[in-house]
Design an enzyme around this catalytic site. Sequence first.
Site, PDB file in Angstrom:
ATOM      1  N   ARG A 103       0.879  -1.181   0.000  1.00  0.00           N
ATOM      2  CA  ARG A 103       0.000   0.000   0.000  1.00  0.00           C
ATOM      3  C   ARG A 103       0.907   1.218   0.000  1.00  0.00           C
ATOM      4  O   ARG A 103       1.634   1.458   0.972  1.00  0.00           O
ATOM      5  CB  ARG A 103      -0.913  -0.014   1.224  1.00  0.00           C
ATOM      6  CG  ARG A 103      -1.583   1.332   1.465  1.00  0.00           C
ATOM      7  CD  ARG A 103      -2.740   1.265   2.409  1.00  0.00           C
ATOM      8  NE  ARG A 103      -3.889   0.634   1.759  1.00  0.00           N
ATOM      9  CZ  ARG A 103      -5.119   0.679   2.227  1.00  0.00           C
ATOM     10  NH1 ARG A 103      -5.384   1.309   3.363  1.00  0.00           N
ATOM     11  NH2 ARG A 103      -6.100   0.089   1.583  1.00  0.00           N
ATOM     12  N   HIS A 130      -7.004   0.964  -6.837  1.00  0.00           N
ATOM     13  CA  HIS A 130      -7.233   0.076  -5.690  1.00  0.00           C
ATOM     14  C   HIS A 130      -7.878  -1.208  -6.232  1.00  0.00           C
ATOM     15  O   HIS A 130      -9.064  -1.463  -6.015  1.00  0.00           O
ATOM     16  CB  HIS A 130      -8.151   0.792  -4.700  1.00  0.00           C
ATOM     17  CG  HIS A 130      -8.160   0.210  -3.319  1.00  0.00           C
ATOM     18  ND1 HIS A 130      -7.386  -0.881  -2.939  1.00  0.00           N
ATOM     19  CD2 HIS A 130      -8.864   0.567  -2.205  1.00  0.00           C
ATOM     20  CE1 HIS A 130      -7.603  -1.152  -1.674  1.00  0.00           C
ATOM     21  NE2 HIS A 130      -8.498  -0.304  -1.198  1.00  0.00           N
ATOM     22  N   GLN A 133      -9.869  -3.725  -3.995  1.00  0.00           N
ATOM     23  CA  GLN A 133     -11.176  -3.207  -3.611  1.00  0.00           C
ATOM     24  C   GLN A 133     -12.191  -3.452  -4.721  1.00  0.00           C
ATOM     25  O   GLN A 133     -13.299  -3.953  -4.474  1.00  0.00           O
ATOM     26  CB  GLN A 133     -11.075  -1.699  -3.324  1.00  0.00           C
ATOM     27  CG  GLN A 133     -12.373  -1.073  -2.884  1.00  0.00           C
ATOM     28  CD  GLN A 133     -12.845  -1.633  -1.556  1.00  0.00           C
ATOM     29  OE1 GLN A 133     -12.100  -1.634  -0.579  1.00  0.00           O
ATOM     30  NE2 GLN A 133     -14.069  -2.130  -1.495  1.00  0.00           N
ATOM     31  N   ASP A 225     -17.156   7.229  -1.947  1.00  0.00           N
ATOM     32  CA  ASP A 225     -15.910   7.072  -1.189  1.00  0.00           C
ATOM     33  C   ASP A 225     -15.613   8.411  -0.523  1.00  0.00           C
ATOM     34  O   ASP A 225     -16.244   9.433  -0.832  1.00  0.00           O
ATOM     35  CB  ASP A 225     -14.778   6.647  -2.151  1.00  0.00           C
ATOM     36  CG  ASP A 225     -13.446   6.403  -1.434  1.00  0.00           C
ATOM     37  OD1 ASP A 225     -13.452   6.186  -0.209  1.00  0.00           O
ATOM     38  OD2 ASP A 225     -12.390   6.434  -2.111  1.00  0.00           O
ATOM     39  N   CYS A 265     -16.233   1.810  -0.052  1.00  0.00           N
ATOM     40  CA  CYS A 265     -15.084   0.937   0.241  1.00  0.00           C
ATOM     41  C   CYS A 265     -14.712   0.973   1.712  1.00  0.00           C
ATOM     42  O   CYS A 265     -14.042   0.058   2.187  1.00  0.00           O
ATOM     43  CB  CYS A 265     -13.901   1.341  -0.630  1.00  0.00           C
ATOM     44  SG  CYS A 265     -13.369   3.040  -0.344  1.00  0.00           S
ATOM     45  N   ARG A 293     -13.637  -8.502   0.656  1.00  0.00           N
ATOM     46  CA  ARG A 293     -12.191  -8.294   0.468  1.00  0.00           C
ATOM     47  C   ARG A 293     -11.455  -9.595   0.771  1.00  0.00           C
ATOM     48  O   ARG A 293     -10.524  -9.980   0.074  1.00  0.00           O
ATOM     49  CB  ARG A 293     -11.689  -7.180   1.406  1.00  0.00           C
ATOM     50  CG  ARG A 293     -12.208  -5.786   1.093  1.00  0.00           C
ATOM     51  CD  ARG A 293     -11.653  -5.232  -0.207  1.00  0.00           C
ATOM     52  NE  ARG A 293     -10.206  -5.191  -0.220  1.00  0.00           N
ATOM     53  CZ  ARG A 293      -9.461  -4.191   0.281  1.00  0.00           C
ATOM     54  NH1 ARG A 293     -10.049  -3.131   0.793  1.00  0.00           N
ATOM     55  NH2 ARG A 293      -8.143  -4.220   0.225  1.00  0.00           N
TER      56      ARG A 293
HETATM   57  N1   CP Z   1     -11.215  -0.163   1.845  1.00  0.00           N
HETATM   58  C1   CP Z   1      -9.961  -0.246   2.319  1.00  0.00           C
HETATM   59  O1   CP Z   1      -8.984  -0.456   1.583  1.00  0.00           O
HETATM   60  O2   CP Z   1      -9.880  -0.139   3.679  1.00  0.00           O
HETATM   61  P1   CP Z   1      -8.558   0.034   4.532  1.00  0.00           P
HETATM   62  O3   CP Z   1      -7.977   1.379   4.183  1.00  0.00           O
HETATM   63  O4   CP Z   1      -8.995  -0.037   5.959  1.00  0.00           O
HETATM   64  O5   CP Z   1      -7.609  -1.067   4.174  1.00  0.00           O
HETATM   65  N1  NVA Z   2      -9.760   6.769  -1.687  1.00  0.00           N
HETATM   66  C1  NVA Z   2      -9.404   6.312  -0.367  1.00  0.00           C
HETATM   67  C2  NVA Z   2      -9.644   4.845  -0.242  1.00  0.00           C
HETATM   68  C3  NVA Z   2      -9.392   4.279   1.115  1.00  0.00           C
HETATM   69  C4  NVA Z   2      -9.574   2.805   1.185  1.00  0.00           C
HETATM   70  C5  NVA Z   2      -7.947   6.652  -0.075  1.00  0.00           C
HETATM   71  O1  NVA Z   2      -7.104   6.520  -0.966  1.00  0.00           O
HETATM   72  O2  NVA Z   2      -7.671   7.055   1.055  1.00  0.00           O
END
Ligand code: CP
Ligand code: NVA
Length: 307
Positions: A103, A130, A133, A225, A265, A293
Site C-alpha cells: 500500500r 485500488h 477493492q 468514497d 469501500c 475483500r
Molecule cells: N477499503 C480499504 O482499503 O480499507 P482500509 O484502508 O482499511 O484497508
Molecule cells: N480513496 C481512499 C480509499 C481508502 C480505502 C484513499 O485513498 O484514502
Amino acid sequence: MKRDLLTLADQGPEALGDLLALARALKAEHAAGGIPPLLAGRTLGMIFQKPSLRTRVSFEMAMRHLGGHALYLSPDEIRLGERESVPDVARVLSRYVDAIMARVFAHDHVVALAQWASVPVINGLSDYSHPCQALADLLTIQEKLGTLSGVRLAYVGDGNNVLTSLLFGAALTGMALTAATPPDYAPSPEVVSRAKALAGPTGASLQIGTDPAEAVAGAQVVYTDTWTSMGQEAEAAVRRDAFADFQVNEALLAGASVDVGVMHCLPAHRGEEITDAVVDGPHSWLFDQAENRLHAQKAVLVDLLTR
Ligand code: CP
Ligand code: NVA
C-alpha cells in the site's frame, strides 16, 4: 513467469471472470467449513505506507485460512524509498517471502516493486488505483444481482483511486457506470480513455458527469468514497466545500431503483460523503462488501501463487 496485480486494467475480461469465479468457490468452501491449505508454508510480505483496517486484516486472514502466513511491515519500518531504495527493498524481500502486497502513495513505487521483485506484487492501494477493492466490489454486485453485465452503477464523489478501479472493472465486465464528480475532481483523461478502450469489446457504457441526481437516476447500485483520500489531508477543508452537494443520503437515493444497493469501500466519514441513515439503512451493502475483500484476495493469492 511471475505475474503481479497492479491495476485491473492489466487483466483481460476472461482472467477477471476466472478470478471472480475462484473467489466465489473459495467463499463457498470457507462457509462449508474450511478451505484446503493451498498456500501451506507460503508467506506474504505486506508493506504499508498508509493506515489500513480492511486491507491489512483481510490479507492476513486470507493467508491464514489458506495455510500460509502474512508479515505486516509498518510505515515506519521500511520507509520505502527513504531508508532504502524501492529496487533494493524489492530484491531483499523477494529472498524472504513468496509474494509482496504494498500500500503506497506513488503508484510508481508499486510498479517499481513489481519490476524488481522476483515474486508476485499486489497493489493494496496506490494513489492511482485500488484493484483489490474493485475485485471485492464486483464480487459483491455479482452476488447481490446475479450478474455484472448491464448492471447500472452510479458513483458519486471524488474521481480517485477507487473510481479508477471501478471504471476498469466495469469496463471489463460490461457494466453501465455513470459517475458524478465535482468538475475539478473528475478522473484523469488517461484513466477515462484507458477504461473506454477496455469497454470496447465488452459493450460497457462509461459516463462521467457532474450531476449526482442524474448519475443516480434508475441506478441499481450507488457507490461513494471519502472526499479526502489518505495523503490529501491538507485539502480537507477545500474538499468539504467542493463536495458539499455530493453526499449519498436518502434524498439522493430516492431517485435510484427502489431496491438499490449502496456501496462504500470504507472507512466512511458519516455526515460527509454518506449519512448514518444510509450506512445503517436497508439498502446498505457496505459490510458484505467489506467481507468480500477476504474472499476476493484469497482468489488473487491462490491465482498468483499456484497457477
Ligand atoms: N477499503 C480499504 O482499503 O480499507 P482500509 O484502508 O482499511 O484497508
Ligand atoms: N480513496 C481512499 C480509499 C481508502 C480505502 C484513499 O485513498 O484514502
